[in-house]
Design a protein around this motif. Structure first.
Motif, PDB file in Angstrom:
ATOM      1  N   PRO A  77       0.804  -1.231   0.000  1.00  0.00           N
ATOM      2  CA  PRO A  77       0.000   0.000   0.000  1.00  0.00           C
ATOM      3  C   PRO A  77       0.834   1.277   0.000  1.00  0.00           C
ATOM      4  N   ASP A  78       2.114   1.197   0.371  1.00  0.00           N
ATOM      5  CA  ASP A  78       2.960   2.379   0.414  1.00  0.00           C
ATOM      6  C   ASP A  78       3.742   2.617  -0.881  1.00  0.00           C
ATOM      7  N   ARG A  79       3.453   1.793  -1.918  1.00  0.00           N
ATOM      8  CA  ARG A  79       4.249   1.879  -3.159  1.00  0.00           C
ATOM      9  C   ARG A  79       3.358   2.062  -4.392  1.00  0.00           C
ATOM     10  N   ILE A  80       2.157   2.566  -4.216  1.00  0.00           N
ATOM     11  CA  ILE A  80       1.198   2.618  -5.315  1.00  0.00           C
ATOM     12  C   ILE A  80       1.686   3.527  -6.441  1.00  0.00           C
ATOM     13  N   GLU A  81       2.199   4.684  -6.116  1.00  0.00           N
ATOM     14  CA  GLU A  81       2.685   5.588  -7.164  1.00  0.00           C
ATOM     15  C   GLU A  81       3.844   4.966  -7.927  1.00  0.00           C
ATOM     16  N   GLU A  82       4.753   4.315  -7.212  1.00  0.00           N
ATOM     17  CA  GLU A  82       5.877   3.635  -7.867  1.00  0.00           C
ATOM     18  C   GLU A  82       5.379   2.516  -8.778  1.00  0.00           C
ATOM     19  N   ARG A  84       2.494   2.307 -10.318  1.00  0.00           N
ATOM     20  CA  ARG A  84       1.829   2.849 -11.503  1.00  0.00           C
ATOM     21  C   ARG A  84       2.832   3.459 -12.482  1.00  0.00           C
ATOM     22  N   ALA A  85       3.900   4.048 -11.959  1.00  0.00           N
ATOM     23  CA  ALA A  85       4.964   4.529 -12.842  1.00  0.00           C
ATOM     24  C   ALA A  85       5.612   3.352 -13.566  1.00  0.00           C
ATOM     25  N   GLY A  86       5.753   2.231 -12.869  1.00  0.00           N
ATOM     26  CA  GLY A  86       6.317   1.035 -13.490  1.00  0.00           C
ATOM     27  C   GLY A  86       5.438   0.480 -14.595  1.00  0.00           C
ATOM     28  N   VAL A  87       4.136   0.570 -14.422  1.00  0.00           N
ATOM     29  CA  VAL A  87       3.216   0.129 -15.475  1.00  0.00           C
ATOM     30  C   VAL A  87       3.449   0.955 -16.742  1.00  0.00           C
ATOM     31  N   THR A  88       3.568   2.251 -16.582  1.00  0.00           N
ATOM     32  CA  THR A  88       3.807   3.125 -17.733  1.00  0.00           C
ATOM     33  C   THR A  88       5.115   2.760 -18.430  1.00  0.00           C
ATOM     34  N   GLN A  89       6.162   2.525 -17.636  1.00  0.00           N
ATOM     35  CA  GLN A  89       7.456   2.155 -18.210  1.00  0.00           C
ATOM     36  C   GLN A  89       7.365   0.824 -18.951  1.00  0.00           C
ATOM     37  N   ALA A  90       6.700  -0.161 -18.364  1.00  0.00           N
ATOM     38  CA  ALA A  90       6.599  -1.484 -18.982  1.00  0.00           C
ATOM     39  C   ALA A  90       5.818  -1.436 -20.282  1.00  0.00           C
ATOM     40  N   VAL A  91       4.760  -0.660 -20.334  1.00  0.00           N
ATOM     41  CA  VAL A  91       3.972  -0.546 -21.562  1.00  0.00           C
ATOM     42  C   VAL A  91       4.822   0.048 -22.682  1.00  0.00           C
ATOM     43  N   GLU A  92       5.653   1.011 -22.370  1.00  0.00           N
ATOM     44  CA  GLU A  92       6.520   1.603 -23.385  1.00  0.00           C
ATOM     45  C   GLU A  92       7.527   0.582 -23.896  1.00  0.00           C
ATOM     46  N   TYR A  93       8.115  -0.199 -23.009  1.00  0.00           N
ATOM     47  CA  TYR A  93       9.023  -1.268 -23.443  1.00  0.00           C
ATOM     48  C   TYR A  93       8.288  -2.283 -24.312  1.00  0.00           C
ATOM     49  N   ALA A  94       7.094  -2.660 -23.899  1.00  0.00           N
ATOM     50  CA  ALA A  94       6.319  -3.637 -24.671  1.00  0.00           C
ATOM     51  C   ALA A  94       6.035  -3.117 -26.074  1.00  0.00           C
ATOM     52  N   ARG A  95       5.748  -1.828 -26.193  1.00  0.00           N
ATOM     53  CA  ARG A  95       5.471  -1.239 -27.502  1.00  0.00           C
ATOM     54  C   ARG A  95       6.680  -1.367 -28.418  1.00  0.00           C
ATOM     55  N   VAL A  96       7.859  -1.079 -27.909  1.00  0.00           N
ATOM     56  CA  VAL A  96       9.072  -1.143 -28.725  1.00  0.00           C
ATOM     57  C   VAL A  96       9.448  -2.588 -29.044  1.00  0.00           C
ATOM     58  N   ARG A 120      -6.815  -5.451  -1.037  1.00  0.00           N
ATOM     59  CA  ARG A 120      -7.389  -4.260  -1.654  1.00  0.00           C
ATOM     60  C   ARG A 120      -6.351  -3.537  -2.532  1.00  0.00           C
ATOM     61  N   THR A 121      -5.139  -3.427  -2.027  1.00  0.00           N
ATOM     62  CA  THR A 121      -4.077  -2.766  -2.795  1.00  0.00           C
ATOM     63  C   THR A 121      -3.772  -3.538  -4.067  1.00  0.00           C
ATOM     64  N   TYR A 122      -3.641  -4.846  -3.936  1.00  0.00           N
ATOM     65  CA  TYR A 122      -3.328  -5.699  -5.090  1.00  0.00           C
ATOM     66  C   TYR A 122      -4.430  -5.600  -6.144  1.00  0.00           C
ATOM     67  N   VAL A 123      -5.667  -5.711  -5.726  1.00  0.00           N
ATOM     68  CA  VAL A 123      -6.787  -5.657  -6.676  1.00  0.00           C
ATOM     69  C   VAL A 123      -6.846  -4.295  -7.370  1.00  0.00           C
ATOM     70  N   GLU A 124      -6.703  -3.229  -6.606  1.00  0.00           N
ATOM     71  CA  GLU A 124      -6.769  -1.895  -7.206  1.00  0.00           C
ATOM     72  C   GLU A 124      -5.607  -1.663  -8.171  1.00  0.00           C
ATOM     73  N   ASN A 125      -4.419  -2.131  -7.804  1.00  0.00           N
ATOM     74  CA  ASN A 125      -3.280  -1.986  -8.711  1.00  0.00           C
ATOM     75  C   ASN A 125      -3.467  -2.817  -9.974  1.00  0.00           C
ATOM     76  N   LEU A 126      -4.019  -4.014  -9.840  1.00  0.00           N
ATOM     77  CA  LEU A 126      -4.274  -4.836 -11.022  1.00  0.00           C
ATOM     78  C   LEU A 126      -5.324  -4.196 -11.924  1.00  0.00           C
ATOM     79  N   ARG A 127      -6.345  -3.597 -11.346  1.00  0.00           N
ATOM     80  CA  ARG A 127      -7.351  -2.912 -12.158  1.00  0.00           C
ATOM     81  C   ARG A 127      -6.719  -1.776 -12.958  1.00  0.00           C
ATOM     82  N   HIS A 128      -5.872  -1.018 -12.277  1.00  0.00           N
ATOM     83  CA  HIS A 128      -5.190   0.080 -12.972  1.00  0.00           C
ATOM     84  C   HIS A 128      -4.299  -0.465 -14.089  1.00  0.00           C
ATOM     85  N   ALA A 129      -3.486  -1.480 -13.762  1.00  0.00           N
ATOM     86  CA  ALA A 129      -2.562  -2.013 -14.756  1.00  0.00           C
ATOM     87  C   ALA A 129      -3.306  -2.633 -15.932  1.00  0.00           C
ATOM     88  N   ALA A 130      -4.360  -3.395 -15.656  1.00  0.00           N
ATOM     89  CA  ALA A 130      -5.121  -4.017 -16.738  1.00  0.00           C
ATOM     90  C   ALA A 130      -5.728  -2.963 -17.651  1.00  0.00           C
TER      91      ALA A 130
END
Length: 259
Positions: A77-82, A84-96, A120-130
């Protein structure tokens, strides 16, 4: 016949990462997966894929401090911003790189954090990432990992994983079924694969005990490979095992067991 992808974080590790692509191609693999690409530029890796005619099938979202012992941060729960930033980075790598699916490592339970908060944290993070991956036409995977290899890991079995998939409710969120981890926690490999086939997006393998090549332990891979064909799984199977010796010297299992 099953299709096998070399896991470059486990195989050919006697050479630097970027040299493993050529070794995989020379060993007859047509596809590769790896844990994390982030220490190299996406364009460097794409060049190695193209040079060696390899298809990339999977890598993981950033896991936190892997070398320091962290195994994902999705339930923290203390790493949510990190996260979500990782999701953005991974999507960019996947695109390339041209990867069509990414794995989200759940993370270890934190001392002093209750089960409801972890979930709750895991589910919410998965929803965002998906949701973010769906914008890029990507699939998201979650993988139960046995508690012997990673004590305290949040996601341990297929029952828990399916409950999480149902709670998140995203049609691009699927199960990554690792035969080795499943054998150590549940067994019932063939029946579970068949029952959960519509929810499985990717498979991985290693034998038990030892996490070495198929055919080195107790798992009947000759049967399982035929079973996987019979039930209609048509994805790649990642070879995420620890070679007992030089990787190339142990690859005879593909001919012996997967005909």
């Amino acid at each position: 016949m099953p299709r096998f992808a070399a896991n470059l974080s486990m195989l050919f590790t006697e050479v630097p990462f970027l040299d493993r692509f050529e070794r995989a191609a020379m060993a007859g693999f047509e596809a590769v997966e790896f844990l994390f690409p982030y220490a190299w530029s996406a364009h460097e890796i794409r060049q190695k894929l193209d040079q060696n005619g390899l298809k990339p099938v999977l890598f993981n979202l950033p896991p936190g401090d892997w070398d320091g012992g962290e195994r994902g941060i999705a339930c923290h729960p203390d790493r949510i911003e990190e996260f979500r930033a990782g999701v953005t980075q991974a999507v960019e790598y996947a695109r390339v790189l041209g990867v069509h699916q990414l794995h989200c490592v759940a993370g270890k339970r934190l001392a002093g954090v209750d089960e409801a908060t972890h979930r709750r944290t895991y589910v919410e993070n998965l929803r965002h990432a998906a949701a973010e991956l769906k914008k890029a036409n990507l699939r998201l995977l979650i993988e139960p990992i046995n508690h012997f290899d990673i004590p305290g890991f949040y996601l341990n079995g297929t029952k828990q994983a399916i409950e999480i998939l149902d709670e998140v409710g995203a049609d691009n969120l699927l199960l990554q079924y690792d035969i080795y981890h499943a054998q150590r926690t549940e067994g019932e490999l063939a029946a579970t694969m068949q029952r959960l086939l519509p929810r499985i997006g990717h498979m991985q393998l290693a034998d038990n005990p030892g996490r070495n090549e198929p055919g080195s332990g107790e798992i009947n891979y000759a049967f399982l490979f035929g079973h996987i064909d019979r039930i209609g799984y048509d994805g790649w199977i990642g070879c995420e095992y620890k070679p007992a010796g030089r990787t190339e010297d142990g690859l005879g299992w593909r001919q012996r067991l997967a005909q």
